[in-house]
Each structure stands twice: as structure tokens, then as C-alpha cells.
Design a protein around this motif. Structure first.
Motif, PDB file in Angstrom:
ATOM      1  N   ARG A 144       0.894  -1.167   0.011  1.00 13.88           N
ATOM      2  CA  ARG A 144      -0.119  -0.075   0.055  1.00 13.88           C
ATOM      3  C   ARG A 144       0.795   1.200  -0.018  1.00 13.88           C
ATOM      4  O   ARG A 144       1.935   1.339   0.639  1.00 13.88           O
TER       5      ARG A 144
ATOM      6  N   ALA B 199       0.814   5.466   0.995  1.00 12.49           N
ATOM      7  CA  ALA B 199       0.153   6.612   1.316  1.00 12.49           C
ATOM      8  C   ALA B 199       0.439   7.792   0.307  1.00 12.49           C
ATOM      9  O   ALA B 199       1.164   7.610  -0.672  1.00 12.49           O
TER      10      ALA B 199
ATOM     11  N   ASN C  95      -1.724  -6.751   2.329  1.00 14.13           N
ATOM     12  CA  ASN C  95      -2.196  -5.468   2.533  1.00 14.13           C
ATOM     13  C   ASN C  95      -1.312  -4.866   3.995  1.00 14.13           C
ATOM     14  O   ASN C  95      -1.655  -3.527   4.257  1.00 14.13           O
TER      15      ASN C  95
ATOM     16  N   GLU D 186       3.274  -1.171   3.990  1.00  4.39           N
ATOM     17  CA  GLU D 186       2.706   0.134   3.614  1.00  4.39           C
ATOM     18  C   GLU D 186       3.894   0.912   3.486  1.00  4.39           C
ATOM     19  O   GLU D 186       4.978   0.888   3.958  1.00  4.39           O
TER      20      GLU D 186
ATOM     21  N   ARG E 181       5.528   4.988   2.820  1.00  6.78           N
ATOM     22  CA  ARG E 181       5.162   6.382   3.198  1.00  6.78           C
ATOM     23  C   ARG E 181       6.323   7.515   2.902  1.00  6.78           C
ATOM     24  O   ARG E 181       7.340   6.690   2.927  1.00  6.78           O
TER      25      ARG E 181
END
Length: 448
Positions: A327, A329, A367, A370, A372
Motif C-alpha cells: 500500500r 500513502a 495489505n 505500507e 510512506r
């Protein structure tokens, strides 16, 4: 109550004659005025002189005591504590003298403790193997040596005194590497090779410098430490660890290959060739694993300098998502940096692969991983986050070291290679456990 009034009572007895004369003065003056003003005036002057003399005599011991107290206070200020003041009696002045004596005793003990600490500190400084030079600016603005320990004198001046020497004159006889290290400023490592010597004669030093103000003037402290022996010990330990890791990996691959080759030869001798295909497939798999292992070591040892290009992070990360899922951001579409795309792809893929493995081991889905990005003043922060079980303190401290791995079949090169790539870009990497579970790998890259 009687003790507190004793001094006042004694002073009253001393001044009693003066008070008696003062009481008789109006009567004498009235009598003498009838006999003539000259006589009255002379009598008044005589009476005032007597009063002054009596007052001086009555307060003489007190004034002497105050002078003695002032003298001992000056001695305390100059660091002398061999003087004492005594006062007979048990009045207020005696209490003052006792308090003054107790203060002197406290100051004496503190001074002795301070001297002992100074002697201990001087002994430690003089006997430390780290060469210490304290530099101060003179009135002409030239740096001079104001203090040096034994190690500095032996290293830089053949054991002779260094105090008062100008720094630039002292460095003229020093190796060029040391002069360059001091000229560059900041902390650094540098190597000094003996004249006509080979690489084994190379000595490695660490230079540390700190600036501060002493007595209102700027000073600089240089610390020069010889690290050759320590680094060589670390080098030997590293090589031993490398040999252990390589031996382990080679044995894990070569032992099955040798066993399968023997089994294949035996099957051929017996004419049973139906299992040869499986044997050859296993041999190929182990050989390719060994080839990849050696290639990884070669890549770590021969990491080239990064070829910087301007990369738009949105497009770059979308390309990585085609190889491994995660994922992402939200961040500005125009955010970009100058990096080596190939090297940085390898670094992030290593981190993303570790994040997926940690999340899977903890029962989290794909999932859970992540990425960022955040723009900071002069830095770009990239975070790779997972929902694994995190790392304990020992693993956090050693995870970025080469050949360190907690995985059964790990080589300990993934994170080490990632660290090499990031530091080659002028950045930094840090590992930190997340409060709600998992690990955060933070990368800081220079960003204008």
C-alpha cells in the motif's frame, strides 16, 4: 536569655563612664556658664574627647575581631585555610566566630576534595593512550598549544613539551595525512603509511575535535586515537564470521549435490534411470542457489558508485508495485529526488520482501505492508512499515551489520546491502518497532 545579653551587658559596663559624663554635662555646663563661656567651651571639648576615647576603648576588641574576620575571609578567597579566629566568652560574637570557623572547615574539606579530583583527573589524562591537544587563540589570532598529555607529546614531538607551540609550525613536521585531516575539520578517520612501507605498515587514526570557551576565550580540543590494532582485531573477527557463513552455505549446497551425484551414479550402474530426472533437477536447484549466494556476496563487495538521475517518486513506486505488492500513502505527485534507480530499487525490494515475510509470519496479509513518504526540511523521509512481530533490542542493534541474520537460511547481506546503497546516496537508515506492533524502517535522503 542571659547568654544573648552578655555581650550587650559588657559593652554597657565599658560605656558607663561615658554615660555618666554625658549625664553630668548639662549640670557642669550650667555651672560654667556663670563663670565664663571660654571655660564652658573648653570643658565641653574636653568632655567630648573623653567620650570619644572611652568609646574607642570600649569597642576596640570588637574592631579587632572584625579585622581578624576580614583577614581570614581574604585568606579563604586566596585558598589559604591555615588561619583561625578565637573569641572568649559565649555571646553573639562568639557564635559568629564559631560559624566563621565552621565555614572555613567546610571550605577546607571542599578544597581538599577538589585537589584530589584534579590529581585523579590529571593522572587519567596523562596516562590515557588517546593523544590530547588543547588549542587556544593568542592575541595574534594564531592557534597555540595550551595543554598536551603524554601521548600527544610522544606522538607529535618525540616526548618533548608542546605547550606554547604554534599549531601550523608543529604540523610542518607531521605526516601529510594528519595535516589534511586537521585542515578538513570535523571528526574523521585517516591512515598514515610509513615512508617506504607496505600496506601492513599503515596506521589508522581517529581524529575528534570539539570547540568550547574557556575563561571567555575560544578553545579547541583535538583527540587523536590509534585504531590500527583494534580495527585489525575487528577485521579478523569479521573474516572469521565471513568464512563461517560461506562454509555453512557451501556445505548446505555441496553436501546434497555430492550425495545426489553418488545416488545418480549408483542408479545408472543398476540401470534404473527413471529417477535421474528428479536427481538432476535437485542438483540444478542447489547449484543455482549456490550461484545466487555467491553473486550476492560479489554484489555487496563490489557495489559501484550510484549513477544519480532525477526520479519522480510516484512513478518509481508504481513500478515497484508491479514486482511486489504494498500500500502507498498519499504524497505530492511532483515529489522527486536524484537517485540511482537500479540500486534504490534493489534496496527497497529488500525492505519490502522482509516486510512481507515478517507480516506473513505474524499472520498478517499482504495489505499489511505500507510505504510512506514525507518531505522534511532538507530531507526526504521514506518509511516501509509492516505488521510483523518487530525486533528485540539485540536484533535492532545488529540487523544492519553484514552477515548478521536471524533467518535459518539467511546470508545477513540484505539489510547490509540496503544500508550501503542508502549511505552511498548520502542518506541514513534506522529501524524502530511500531507502538501498535510491527517494524518501521525509516530512510532519510538529502532533499533540496
Amino acid at each position: 536569655m542571659l547568654r544573648s545579653r552578655s555581650f550587650t551587658f559588657k559593652l554597657f559596663l565599658r560605656l558607663l563612664p561615658v554615660l555618666a559624663l554625658a549625664a553630668a554635662f548639662p549640670w557642669l555646663l550650667a555651672y560654667w556658664l556663670d563663670r565664663g563661656w571660654v571655660v564652658a567651651l573648653l570643658s565641653a571639648l574636653l568632655l567630648m574627647a573623653l567620650m570619644w576615647w572611652a568609646l574607642r576603648r570600649a569597642t576596640a576588641p570588637v574592631r579587632s575581631l572584625l579585622r581578624a574576620l576580614a583577614g581570614t575571609t581574604s585568606s579563604y578567597r586566596d585558598g589559604e585555610y591555615n588561619f583561625g579566629v578565637h573569641w572568649r566568652g559565649n555571646d553573639e560574637l562568639a557564635q559568629l566566630v564559631r560559624a566563621h570557623g565552621e565555614l572555613g572547615e567546610v571550605l577546607r574539606e571542599q578544597r581538599q576534595a577538589l585537589v584530589q579530583r584534579e590529581l585523579l583527573l590529571d593522572t587519567m589524562v596523562q596516562n590515557t593512550p588517546v593523544a590530547m591537544l588543547l588549542l587556544g587563540n593568542g592575541g595574534d589570532g594564531v592557534q597555540r598549544v595550551t595543554f598536551s598529555n603524554t601521548a600527544a607529546r610522544k606522538l607529535l614531538h618525540g616526548g618533548w613539551k608542546l605547550e606554547g607551540k604554534r599549531l601550523h609550525e608543529l604540523l610542518e613536521s607531521m605526516p601529510e595525512e594528519l595535516r589534511n585531516a586537521i585542515a578538513r575539520g570535523g571528526d574523521c578517520l585517516f591512515a598514515v603509511r610509513e615512508a617506504d612501507g607496505d600496506e601492513d605498515d599503515e596506521q589508522i587514526y581517529h581524529l575528534s575535535r570539539r570547540s568550547f570557551h574557556l575563561n571567555g576565550r575560544p578553545h579547541e580540543l583535538l583527540l587523536l586515537r590509534l585504531l590500527t590494532a583494534e580495527l585489525r582485531r575487528q577485521e579478523v573477527q569479521t573474516w572469521k564470521k565471513v568464512i563461517r557463513v560461506i562454509s555453512h552455505e557451501l556445505n548446505n549446497s555441496l553436501a546434497p549435490i555430492a550425495s545426489l551425484a553418488h545416488s545418480g551414479a549408483e542408479l545408472v550402474r543398476r540401470g534404473k534411470t527413471e529417477r535421474l530426472e528428479d536427481i538432476f533437477a535437485t542438483v540444478e536447484e542447489r547449484a543455482r542457489h549456490l550461484e545466487g549466494f555467491i553473486r550476492g556476496y560479489a554484489r555487496f563487495a563490489k557495489l559501484p558508485q550510484p549513477q544519480l538521475q532525477t526520479v519522480v517518486w510516484k512513478q518509481f513506486l508504481h513500478g515497484l508495485q508491479q514486482q511486489i505488492g504494498f500500500r502507498m500513502a498519499e504524497f505530492p505527485d511532483e515529489l522527486c529526488s536524484r537517485i540511482d534507480p537500479a540500486q534504490f530499487s534493489q534496496a527497497l525490494l529488500n525492505l519490502l520482501k522482509n516486510a512481507h515475510e515478517a507480516s506473513a509470519d505474524n499472520g498478517a496479509g499482504d495489505n499489511a505492508v505500507e510505504v510512506r513518504l514525507a518531505q522534511l526540511p532538507h530531507w526526504l523521509r521514506i518509511e516501509v512499515l509492516d505488521r510483523g512481530s518487530g525486533m528485540n533490542e539485540a536484533v535492532l542493534q545488529n540487523a544492519l551489520m553484514p552477515f548478521y541474520s536471524t533467518k535459518r537460511n539467511g546470508t545477513g547481506l540484505g539489510l547490509a546491502l540496503t544500508r550501503e546503497i542508502i549511505e552511498a546516496h548520502g542518506g541514513r537508515i534506522a529501524l524502530q518497532n511500531r507502538k501498535d506492533g510491527g517494524l518501521c524502517v525509516a530512510i532519510l535522503l538529502p532533499h533540496d
